[in-house]
Design a protein around this motif. Structure first.
Motif, PDB file in Angstrom:
ATOM      1  N   ILE A 292      -4.800   5.141  -8.676  1.00  0.00           N
ATOM      2  CA  ILE A 292      -4.422   5.076 -10.093  1.00  0.00           C
ATOM      3  C   ILE A 292      -5.393   5.891 -10.944  1.00  0.00           C
ATOM      4  CG2 ILE A 292      -4.373   3.526 -12.106  1.00  0.00           C
ATOM      5  CD1 ILE A 292      -3.080   1.419 -10.268  1.00  0.00           C
ATOM      6  N   ARG A 293      -6.699   5.723 -10.707  1.00  0.00           N
ATOM      7  CA  ARG A 293      -7.707   6.458 -11.457  1.00  0.00           C
ATOM      8  C   ARG A 293      -7.551   7.966 -11.251  1.00  0.00           C
ATOM      9  NH1 ARG A 293     -12.038   3.400 -13.326  1.00  0.00           N
ATOM     10  NH2 ARG A 293     -12.015   1.212 -12.646  1.00  0.00           N
TER      11      ARG A 293
ATOM     12  N   ARG B 230       0.819  -1.204   0.000  1.00  0.00           N
ATOM     13  CA  ARG B 230       0.000   0.000   0.000  1.00  0.00           C
ATOM     14  C   ARG B 230       0.858   1.262   0.000  1.00  0.00           C
ATOM     15  NH1 ARG B 230      -4.997   0.977   3.154  1.00  0.00           N
ATOM     16  NH2 ARG B 230      -4.428  -0.796   4.457  1.00  0.00           N
ATOM     17  N   GLN B 231       1.878   1.277   0.871  1.00  0.00           N
ATOM     18  CA  GLN B 231       2.729   2.453   1.017  1.00  0.00           C
ATOM     19  C   GLN B 231       3.570   2.691  -0.243  1.00  0.00           C
ATOM     20  OE1 GLN B 231       5.270   2.283   4.470  1.00  0.00           O
ATOM     21  NE2 GLN B 231       6.162   4.291   4.090  1.00  0.00           N
ATOM     22  N   THR B 232       4.181   1.619  -0.751  1.00  0.00           N
ATOM     23  CA  THR B 232       5.034   1.743  -1.940  1.00  0.00           C
ATOM     24  C   THR B 232       4.221   2.199  -3.155  1.00  0.00           C
ATOM     25  OG1 THR B 232       6.472  -0.019  -1.111  1.00  0.00           O
ATOM     26  CG2 THR B 232       6.621   0.524  -3.462  1.00  0.00           C
ATOM     27  N   ALA B 233       3.064   1.581  -3.322  1.00  0.00           N
ATOM     28  CA  ALA B 233       2.221   1.938  -4.464  1.00  0.00           C
ATOM     29  C   ALA B 233       1.786   3.390  -4.386  1.00  0.00           C
ATOM     30  CB  ALA B 233       1.003   1.020  -4.535  1.00  0.00           C
ATOM     31  N   SER B 234       1.405   3.836  -3.200  1.00  0.00           N
ATOM     32  CA  SER B 234       0.952   5.222  -3.039  1.00  0.00           C
ATOM     33  C   SER B 234       2.042   6.206  -3.420  1.00  0.00           C
ATOM     34  CB  SER B 234       0.500   5.472  -1.594  1.00  0.00           C
ATOM     35  OG  SER B 234      -0.594   4.637  -1.264  1.00  0.00           O
ATOM     36  N   GLN B 235       3.276   5.924  -2.982  1.00  0.00           N
ATOM     37  CA  GLN B 235       4.395   6.823  -3.266  1.00  0.00           C
ATOM     38  C   GLN B 235       4.721   6.845  -4.768  1.00  0.00           C
ATOM     39  OE1 GLN B 235       7.519   5.310  -0.767  1.00  0.00           O
ATOM     40  NE2 GLN B 235       6.693   6.260   1.110  1.00  0.00           N
ATOM     41  N   LEU B 236       4.757   5.659  -5.369  1.00  0.00           N
ATOM     42  CA  LEU B 236       5.118   5.590  -6.788  1.00  0.00           C
ATOM     43  C   LEU B 236       4.043   6.199  -7.677  1.00  0.00           C
ATOM     44  CD1 LEU B 236       6.680   1.998  -6.964  1.00  0.00           C
ATOM     45  CD2 LEU B 236       7.881   4.197  -6.994  1.00  0.00           C
ATOM     46  N   ILE B 237       2.779   5.961  -7.330  1.00  0.00           N
ATOM     47  CA  ILE B 237       1.684   6.526  -8.135  1.00  0.00           C
ATOM     48  C   ILE B 237       1.709   8.047  -8.066  1.00  0.00           C
ATOM     49  CG2 ILE B 237      -0.828   6.729  -8.321  1.00  0.00           C
ATOM     50  CD1 ILE B 237      -0.958   3.788  -7.385  1.00  0.00           C
ATOM     51  N   ALA B 238       1.940   8.589  -6.889  1.00  0.00           N
ATOM     52  CA  ALA B 238       1.982  10.049  -6.726  1.00  0.00           C
ATOM     53  C   ALA B 238       3.138  10.661  -7.510  1.00  0.00           C
ATOM     54  CB  ALA B 238       2.091  10.411  -5.252  1.00  0.00           C
TER      55      ALA B 238
ATOM     56  N   GLU C  97       0.882   9.006 -18.084  1.00  0.00           N
ATOM     57  CA  GLU C  97      -0.156   7.990 -18.031  1.00  0.00           C
ATOM     58  C   GLU C  97       0.422   6.606 -18.284  1.00  0.00           C
ATOM     59  OE1 GLU C  97      -3.719   8.915 -20.260  1.00  0.00           O
ATOM     60  OE2 GLU C  97      -3.301  11.047 -20.132  1.00  0.00           O
ATOM     61  N   LYS C  98       1.444   6.533 -19.110  1.00  0.00           N
ATOM     62  CA  LYS C  98       2.086   5.252 -19.367  1.00  0.00           C
ATOM     63  C   LYS C  98       2.733   4.704 -18.102  1.00  0.00           C
ATOM     64  CE  LYS C  98       5.610   3.038 -22.225  1.00  0.00           C
ATOM     65  NZ  LYS C  98       6.649   3.227 -23.261  1.00  0.00           N
ATOM     66  N   ALA C  99       3.389   5.596 -17.332  1.00  0.00           N
ATOM     67  CA  ALA C  99       4.039   5.165 -16.088  1.00  0.00           C
ATOM     68  C   ALA C  99       3.009   4.680 -15.084  1.00  0.00           C
ATOM     69  CB  ALA C  99       4.853   6.308 -15.507  1.00  0.00           C
ATOM     70  N   VAL C 100       1.863   5.348 -14.991  1.00  0.00           N
ATOM     71  CA  VAL C 100       0.808   4.933 -14.070  1.00  0.00           C
ATOM     72  C   VAL C 100       0.262   3.569 -14.469  1.00  0.00           C
ATOM     73  CG1 VAL C 100      -1.497   5.496 -13.188  1.00  0.00           C
ATOM     74  CG2 VAL C 100       0.190   7.304 -13.497  1.00  0.00           C
ATOM     75  N   ASP C 101       0.087   3.361 -15.760  1.00  0.00           N
ATOM     76  CA  ASP C 101      -0.430   2.070 -16.221  1.00  0.00           C
ATOM     77  C   ASP C 101       0.545   0.947 -15.915  1.00  0.00           C
ATOM     78  OD1 ASP C 101      -2.616   0.724 -17.746  1.00  0.00           O
ATOM     79  OD2 ASP C 101      -0.944   0.171 -19.052  1.00  0.00           O
ATOM     80  N   GLU C 102       1.831   1.230 -16.021  1.00  0.00           N
ATOM     81  CA  GLU C 102       2.837   0.217 -15.675  1.00  0.00           C
ATOM     82  C   GLU C 102       2.761  -0.136 -14.191  1.00  0.00           C
ATOM     83  OE1 GLU C 102       6.436   2.009 -16.957  1.00  0.00           O
ATOM     84  OE2 GLU C 102       6.188   1.437 -19.076  1.00  0.00           O
ATOM     85  N   LEU C 103       2.464   0.849 -13.341  1.00  0.00           N
ATOM     86  CA  LEU C 103       2.300   0.578 -11.910  1.00  0.00           C
ATOM     87  C   LEU C 103       1.040  -0.246 -11.649  1.00  0.00           C
ATOM     88  CD1 LEU C 103       3.326   4.048 -10.437  1.00  0.00           C
ATOM     89  CD2 LEU C 103       4.641   1.927 -10.340  1.00  0.00           C
TER      90      LEU C 103
END
Length: 340
Positions: free
Chosen positions: A72-73, A9-17, A22-28
Motif C-alpha cells: 500500500i505504501r 495476500r494474493q487478492t490484496a496484491s492484485q487489487l493494490i497493483a 490514492e483514494k482507491a488504495v486507501d479504500e483497499l
C-alpha cells in the motif's frame, strides 16, 4: 485458515497493483487492514485453533499484514510521484515564448489635475498643507463666523459624529489651523477630501475634493486676489482664457465674489459646455473677514488677506469632458486607462 490468509495476500496484491488513485488504495487499506477488515476477521477466529497452530498462523498473519501494508505504501508513493510528474508536465513553461509585458498603473485624473494645481501654486510661493478629515465644529464653522443658525450646519447638509465633531464640509479648517500656528506672511493651499450630505447623481456626491487657498500679509488687496487667480487660470487653461468676478456672499470673506472663466471649449462664443453663456463658474473667493483674522490672533488693522476655494471634481470634469461625476469613483479600468 492458512489458505484464507494466502487468498487475502494474493487478492490484496492484485487489487493494490491495479488501483489507479490514492483514494482507491486507501479504500483497499480499510478493506484488508481496517478494524473491520478481512485480515482482522481472520484473526478473530484464532481462538478456535489448537495451541500448536496459533503461533504458526499468527506469524503468517503478521507477515501478510506487513506485506499488504508495504504494498500500500509503495503504491501510494508511485501514484503521488505520477501525479506530481503529470502536474509538472502541465505547468511547463516554454521559456522561448515572448514575454508578456506587465500592466502598469497610472495616476487617477484627480491626481493629474491636482499635481498641476500644486505646480502652479508652488511656483507662486505657496505651501501645501493638509489636516484631519474628522474635524471639530470649532474649526469647521465657529472660527469662520458661520452662525449656529446657518443652513450649512444643518444635519441635512453635514455628517455629524457628535454635537461638536463632524466630517469636514470644507478644507477651510486648515486655513484657521495655519493662522493659529503661523505668523504672517502666510501663503498656502489646502487640498483635501470633504463630505456633505448630498444624494449621488451625475453632478453630486457625498464625498468630493476641494482646494482652498489663503494669503495673509500686510497690504493685501482684492487686486492681489484677482491677479493670483488670473495667473492660475491662464496657466491651467491657456493664456487666452479670460476671467470675470461677480459679487457674492460668504460668511468668512468680505467682500466676496464668484469667479467665472471664459469657456475653454468655445472661447466664449456659447456652447453646450457653458450652456450658451460663454462663461463657466469656476470658484468662490473674497477678502478674509477681519473677524476671522481676529479669531486667529492676527491683527486685522495691520494684516489683510484673501481666500478662495475650488472643487477639484469640477475642474477634472471640465478638463476631460466628463459628464458624470460617478465615473471618477467607480474604479472602472476601461475608463481610467484613457488617462494614462
Amino acid at each position: 485458515m492458512k489458505e484464507a490468509l494466502e487468498q487475502i495476500r494474493q487478492t490484496a496484491s492484485q487489487l493494490i497493483a491495479a488501483a489507479d488513485s490514492e483514494k482507491a488504495v486507501d479504500e483497499l487499506r480499510v478493506r484488508f487492514l481496517g478494524k473491520k477488515g478481512e485480515l482482522t476477521g481472520i484473526l478473530k477466529q484464532m481462538g478456535k485453533l489448537s495451541a500448536e497452530e496459533r503461533p504458526v498462523v499468527g506469524a503468517l498473519a503478521n507477515q501478510v499484514r506487513e506485506e499488504i501494508d508495504e504494498r500500500i505504501r509503495a503504491r501510494m508513493k508511485e501514484l503521488a510521484n505520477a501525479a506530481l510528474t503529470a502536474r509538472l508536465a502541465g505547468e511547463t513553461i516554454d521559456v522561448t515564448l515572448p514575454g508578456k509585458r506587465p500592466e502598469q498603473g497610472g495616476l487617477h485624473p484627480f491626481h493629474l489635475v491636482l499635481n498641476d494645481f500644486k505646480d502652479i501654486f508652488l511656483g507662486m510661493g505657496f505651501d501645501v498643507v493638509s489636516g484631519p478629515e474628522v474635524e471639530l465644529d470649532h474649526y469647521n464653522f465657529e472660527m469662520l463666523t458661520i452662525p449656529k443658525t446657518h443652513p450649512a450646519r444643518d444635519t441635512q447638509d453635514t455628517f455629524y459624529i457628535t454635537e461638536n465633531i463632524l466630517l469636514r464640509t470644507q478644507t477651510s479648517g486648515m486655513q484657521i489651523r495655519t493662522m493659529e500656528k503661523r505668523k504672517p506672511p502666510i501663503r498656502i493651499i489646502a487640498p483635501g477630501r470633504v463630505y456633505r450630505s448630498d444624494a449621488v447623481d451625475a453632478t453630486h456626491s457625498p464625498i468630493f475634493h476641494q482646494i482652498e487657498g489663503l494669503v495673509v500679509d500686510e497690504g493685501i488687496t482684492f487686486s492681489d486676489l484677482k491677479g493670483t487667480l488670473e495667473v492660475f487660470i491662464k496657466k491651467l487653461y491657456g493664456p487666452d482664457t479670460k476671467v470675470r468676478f461677480r459679487p457674492h456672499h460668504f460668511p468668512y470673506t468680505e467682500p466676496s465674489a464668484e469667479m467665472d472663466m471664459s469657456c475653454f471649449k468655445c472661447g466664449g462664443k456659447g456652447c453646450s459646455m457653458c450652456k450658451g453663456e460663454g462663461w463657466i463658474e469656476i470658484l468662490g473667493c473674497g477678502m478674509v473677514h477681519p473677524k476671522v483674522l481676529e479669531n486667529c490672533g492676527i491683527d486685522s488693522e495691520k494684516y489683510t488677506g484673501y481666500a478662495f476655494g475650488i472643487g477639484l471634481e469640477r475642474v477634472v470634469m471640465m478638463r476631460y469632458g466628463i459628464d458624470d461625476m460617478r465615473l471618477l469613483y467607480e474604479n472602472d479600468l476601461r475608463f481610467l486607462k484613457q488617462f494614462n
